[in-house]
Design a protein around this motif. Structure first.
Motif, PDB file in Angstrom:
ATOM      1  N   ALA A 144       0.886  -1.210   0.008  1.00  0.00           N
ATOM      2  CA  ALA A 144       0.023  -0.168  -0.071  1.00  0.00           C
ATOM      3  C   ALA A 144       0.861   1.245  -0.054  1.00  0.00           C
ATOM      4  CB  ALA A 144      -0.802  -0.057   1.110  1.00  0.00           C
ATOM      5  N   LEU A 145       1.846   1.191   0.936  1.00  0.00           N
ATOM      6  CA  LEU A 145       2.863   2.314   0.782  1.00  0.00           C
ATOM      7  C   LEU A 145       3.671   2.638  -0.432  1.00  0.00           C
ATOM      8  CD1 LEU A 145       3.950   4.723   2.546  1.00  0.00           C
ATOM      9  CD2 LEU A 145       6.000   3.060   3.401  1.00  0.00           C
ATOM     10  N   ALA A 146       4.138   1.602  -1.193  1.00  0.00           N
ATOM     11  CA  ALA A 146       4.559   1.635  -2.445  1.00  0.00           C
ATOM     12  C   ALA A 146       3.609   2.259  -3.570  1.00  0.00           C
ATOM     13  CB  ALA A 146       5.131   0.336  -2.846  1.00  0.00           C
ATOM     14  N   ALA A 147       2.448   1.882  -3.414  1.00  0.00           N
ATOM     15  CA  ALA A 147       1.527   2.331  -4.313  1.00  0.00           C
ATOM     16  C   ALA A 147       1.115   3.773  -4.272  1.00  0.00           C
ATOM     17  CB  ALA A 147       0.150   1.514  -4.300  1.00  0.00           C
ATOM     18  N   LEU A 148       1.294   4.285  -2.860  1.00  0.00           N
ATOM     19  CA  LEU A 148       0.874   5.580  -2.701  1.00  0.00           C
ATOM     20  C   LEU A 148       2.117   6.478  -3.111  1.00  0.00           C
ATOM     21  CD1 LEU A 148      -0.869   7.882  -1.373  1.00  0.00           C
ATOM     22  CD2 LEU A 148       0.446   7.397   0.989  1.00  0.00           C
ATOM     23  N   LEU A 149       3.518   6.142  -2.839  1.00  0.00           N
ATOM     24  CA  LEU A 149       4.555   6.655  -3.422  1.00  0.00           C
ATOM     25  C   LEU A 149       4.590   6.748  -4.943  1.00  0.00           C
ATOM     26  CD1 LEU A 149       7.215   4.973  -1.110  1.00  0.00           C
ATOM     27  CD2 LEU A 149       6.514   7.272  -0.923  1.00  0.00           C
ATOM     28  N   PHE A 150       4.332   5.510  -5.526  1.00  0.00           N
ATOM     29  CA  PHE A 150       4.246   5.366  -7.020  1.00  0.00           C
ATOM     30  C   PHE A 150       3.181   6.796  -7.403  1.00  0.00           C
ATOM     31  CE2 PHE A 150       2.686   4.309 -10.991  1.00  0.00           C
ATOM     32  CZ  PHE A 150       3.907   4.239 -11.788  1.00  0.00           C
ATOM     33  N   ALA A 151       1.987   6.722  -6.873  1.00  0.00           N
ATOM     34  CA  ALA A 151       1.024   7.651  -7.389  1.00  0.00           C
ATOM     35  C   ALA A 151       1.399   9.045  -7.002  1.00  0.00           C
ATOM     36  CB  ALA A 151      -0.387   7.491  -6.348  1.00  0.00           C
ATOM     37  N   VAL A 152       2.087   9.262  -6.009  1.00  0.00           N
ATOM     38  CA  VAL A 152       2.478  10.712  -5.802  1.00  0.00           C
ATOM     39  C   VAL A 152       3.537  11.058  -6.871  1.00  0.00           C
ATOM     40  CG1 VAL A 152       3.665  12.379  -4.153  1.00  0.00           C
ATOM     41  CG2 VAL A 152       1.860  10.857  -3.411  1.00  0.00           C
ATOM     42  N   GLY A 153       4.547  10.087  -7.132  1.00  0.00           N
ATOM     43  CA  GLY A 153       5.518  10.351  -7.828  1.00  0.00           C
ATOM     44  C   GLY A 153       5.082  10.582  -9.305  1.00  0.00           C
ATOM     45  N   PHE A 154       4.045   9.703  -9.762  1.00  0.00           N
ATOM     46  CA  PHE A 154       3.575   9.930 -11.081  1.00  0.00           C
ATOM     47  C   PHE A 154       2.776  11.429 -11.477  1.00  0.00           C
ATOM     48  CE2 PHE A 154      -0.223   9.469 -13.856  1.00  0.00           C
ATOM     49  CZ  PHE A 154       0.582   9.173 -15.038  1.00  0.00           C
ATOM     50  N   VAL A 155       2.159  11.780 -10.218  1.00  0.00           N
ATOM     51  CA  VAL A 155       1.543  13.345 -10.460  1.00  0.00           C
ATOM     52  C   VAL A 155       2.478  14.270 -10.600  1.00  0.00           C
ATOM     53  CG1 VAL A 155       0.131  14.991  -9.352  1.00  0.00           C
ATOM     54  CG2 VAL A 155      -0.568  12.395  -9.243  1.00  0.00           C
ATOM     55  N   LEU A 156       3.777  13.950  -9.896  1.00  0.00           N
ATOM     56  CA  LEU A 156       4.806  15.044  -9.904  1.00  0.00           C
ATOM     57  C   LEU A 156       5.536  14.932 -11.188  1.00  0.00           C
ATOM     58  CD1 LEU A 156       6.435  17.161  -8.134  1.00  0.00           C
ATOM     59  CD2 LEU A 156       8.004  15.254  -7.767  1.00  0.00           C
ATOM     60  N   TRP A 157       5.781  13.818 -11.772  1.00  0.00           N
ATOM     61  CA  TRP A 157       6.407  13.584 -12.970  1.00  0.00           C
ATOM     62  C   TRP A 157       5.635  14.153 -14.077  1.00  0.00           C
ATOM     63  CZ3 TRP A 157       4.445  10.292 -17.053  1.00  0.00           C
ATOM     64  CH2 TRP A 157       5.222  10.150 -17.889  1.00  0.00           C
ATOM     65  N   LEU A 158       4.138  14.280 -13.934  1.00  0.00           N
ATOM     66  CA  LEU A 158       3.491  14.926 -14.846  1.00  0.00           C
ATOM     67  C   LEU A 158       3.759  16.520 -15.339  1.00  0.00           C
ATOM     68  CD1 LEU A 158      -0.177  13.198 -14.524  1.00  0.00           C
ATOM     69  CD2 LEU A 158       1.748  12.553 -16.358  1.00  0.00           C
ATOM     70  N   PRO A 165      13.458  18.774 -16.984  1.00  0.00           N
ATOM     71  CA  PRO A 165      13.959  17.472 -17.545  1.00  0.00           C
ATOM     72  C   PRO A 165      15.059  17.007 -17.098  1.00  0.00           C
ATOM     73  CG  PRO A 165      14.308  19.379 -19.352  1.00  0.00           C
ATOM     74  CD  PRO A 165      13.413  19.808 -17.823  1.00  0.00           C
ATOM     75  N   GLU A 166      15.928  17.837 -16.615  1.00  0.00           N
ATOM     76  CA  GLU A 166      17.327  17.613 -16.017  1.00  0.00           C
ATOM     77  C   GLU A 166      17.099  16.378 -14.894  1.00  0.00           C
ATOM     78  OE1 GLU A 166      16.528  20.596 -16.260  1.00  0.00           O
ATOM     79  OE2 GLU A 166      17.622  21.249 -17.975  1.00  0.00           O
ATOM     80  N   GLN A 167      16.279  16.676 -13.982  1.00  0.00           N
ATOM     81  CA  GLN A 167      15.996  15.909 -12.800  1.00  0.00           C
ATOM     82  C   GLN A 167      14.782  14.861 -13.126  1.00  0.00           C
ATOM     83  OE1 GLN A 167      15.496  17.929  -9.089  1.00  0.00           O
ATOM     84  NE2 GLN A 167      16.980  19.655 -10.006  1.00  0.00           N
ATOM     85  N   PHE A 168      14.014  15.113 -13.851  1.00  0.00           N
ATOM     86  CA  PHE A 168      12.654  14.129 -14.064  1.00  0.00           C
ATOM     87  C   PHE A 168      12.295  13.645 -15.509  1.00  0.00           C
ATOM     88  CE2 PHE A 168      11.864  16.488 -10.068  1.00  0.00           C
ATOM     89  CZ  PHE A 168      11.641  15.455  -9.340  1.00  0.00           C
ATOM     90  N   GLY A 169      13.596  14.079 -16.321  1.00  0.00           N
ATOM     91  CA  GLY A 169      13.372  13.649 -17.637  1.00  0.00           C
ATOM     92  C   GLY A 169      13.896  12.423 -17.920  1.00  0.00           C
TER      93      GLY A 169
END
Length: 360
Positions: A144-158, A165-169
């Motif tokens: 559950a924690l990994a899924a939450l981390l992925f969800a937050v990271g995905f929104v930030l990546w968008l 792009p240097e850090q998230f590209g």
């Protein structure tokens, strides 16, 4: 002649008194009993034995007294002693001031008290902790924690993939990996500073996630602590001071229930000791409180489903009960003391309790 008549009268009165005394001595005593293992036990063939029964048989033998055992319920036993319908009550009768006002007691023959029974806990070891790490509860929390981390990271990546792009590209996998890493270090407040959002939306997400991360870390820590706990609530009960806050099983209208009621300890009453002990063994209650000797004996009979904690509290004395002002009280008490001070008494205790520490 007057002297002869007087002598005849005295002789006749003596003879009649002797006849009455002899008749009273030969009439069997009515001995009331009630089943209270291991003090009074009814065998499969309908015979009676037990600590109190064996003690009484020795007393009667020493006194040369015939008797008849009269099985009664506990309430009928007490009322029978009070009314004088039975000559002596044999069992596990606790000496109390309230009962002393209704009938007499012999000298006490057994000192006991209340004890606590709890389910046997698992042995604490490294293997037990490893089993906790491999449990489904722990695994579900991690997922559950990994899924939450992925969800937050995905929104930030968008928001950051084009503005930063240097850090998230890079490729989609590289960008999501970087954002997942950022979400993890931010939540744990490590904050290496190697990656940080630069867009307005990204910084808003970061600010919200910082505060949410504090809550997430606390929740995750609590979940891990719960899954790795090797001793449950029952194993934290080490004595009577640990009883407040748990549910305790006992028997209604007994000294153990009165003890729990006086101390406002949450309790669940049962009709008999076996039911109370099984409720604790099966997890319906957290512990059982009752007379130590009785609970030890029943625990042995049931295959030791509970762990009986050492020591006793709220000590009690057991004695034989007789009607008020009974002429048997003195002879019975004297004979009782002689027997309980002899090796024969230790043999009786060992026979039923196996040399346990019940009598302290």
């Amino acid at each position: 002649m007057p002297n002869l008549k007087r002598l005849f009268t005295v002789t006749l009165l003596f003879f009649l008194s002797f006849q009455v005394l002899a008749q009273s001595q030969t009439e069997p005593l009515k001995v009331g009993i009630t089943s209270v293992p291991p003090f009074v036990i009814e065998t499969d063939d309908g015979q009676w034995e037990g600590i109190s029964v064996d003690l009484w048989r020795q007393i009667a033998e020493e006194m040369g007294q015939d008797y008849t055992l009269v099985p009664l319920s506990f309430n009928d036993l007490l009322s029978g002693v009070e009314s004088g319908e039975i000559d002596i009550a044999v069992g596990a009768l606790t000496m109390t001031a309230e009962r002393e006002a209704l009938f007499d007691f012999s000298h006490p023959f057994y000192q006991t008290g209340l004890s606590i029974g709890i389910p046997p806990g698992p042995e604490q070891s490294i293997l037990t902790s490893l089993k906790g790490l491999l449990s489904w509860e722990f695994f579900s929390v991690v997922v559950a924690l990994a899924a939450l981390l992925f969800a937050v990271g995905f929104v930030l990546w968008l928001f950051e993939r084009r503005h930063n792009p240097e850090q998230f590209g890079g490729s989609t996998a590289q960008g999501l990996g970087s954002s997942f890493w950022w979400a993890a270090v931010t939540m744990t407040t490590v904050g290496y500073g190697d990656k940080a959002p630069v867009s307005f939306a990204g910084r808003i997400i970061a600010l919200i996630w910082m505060f949410a991360g504090l809550i997430m870390v606390a929740s995750f820590t609590a979940a891990i602590t719960t899954s790795l706990t090797v001793s449950n609530l029952q194993n934290q009960i080490n004595g009577p001071t640990d009883l407040p806050g748990v549910t305790v099983a006992t028997i209604a209208n007994t000294a153990s229930e009165a003890y729990l009621q006086d101390r406002r300890i949450r309790r669940q009453t049962y009709p008999d000791l076996t039911s109370a002990m099984r409720s604790t063994a099966e997890g319906e209650t957290d512990a059982v409180v009752y007379d130590r000797a009785l609970m030890q004996f029943r625990n042995q009979q049931e295959g030791n489903p509970l762990k009986i904690l050492p020591g006793v509290f709220d000590r009690q004395l057991y004695a034989l009960a007789l009607p008020e002002d009974s002429p048997l009280r003195g002879p019975v008490s004297e004979t009782l003391l002689e027997i309980t001070e002899s090796p024969a008494w230790e043999a009786i205790i060992d026979r039923y309790l196996g040399g346990s520490d019940a009598q302290q």
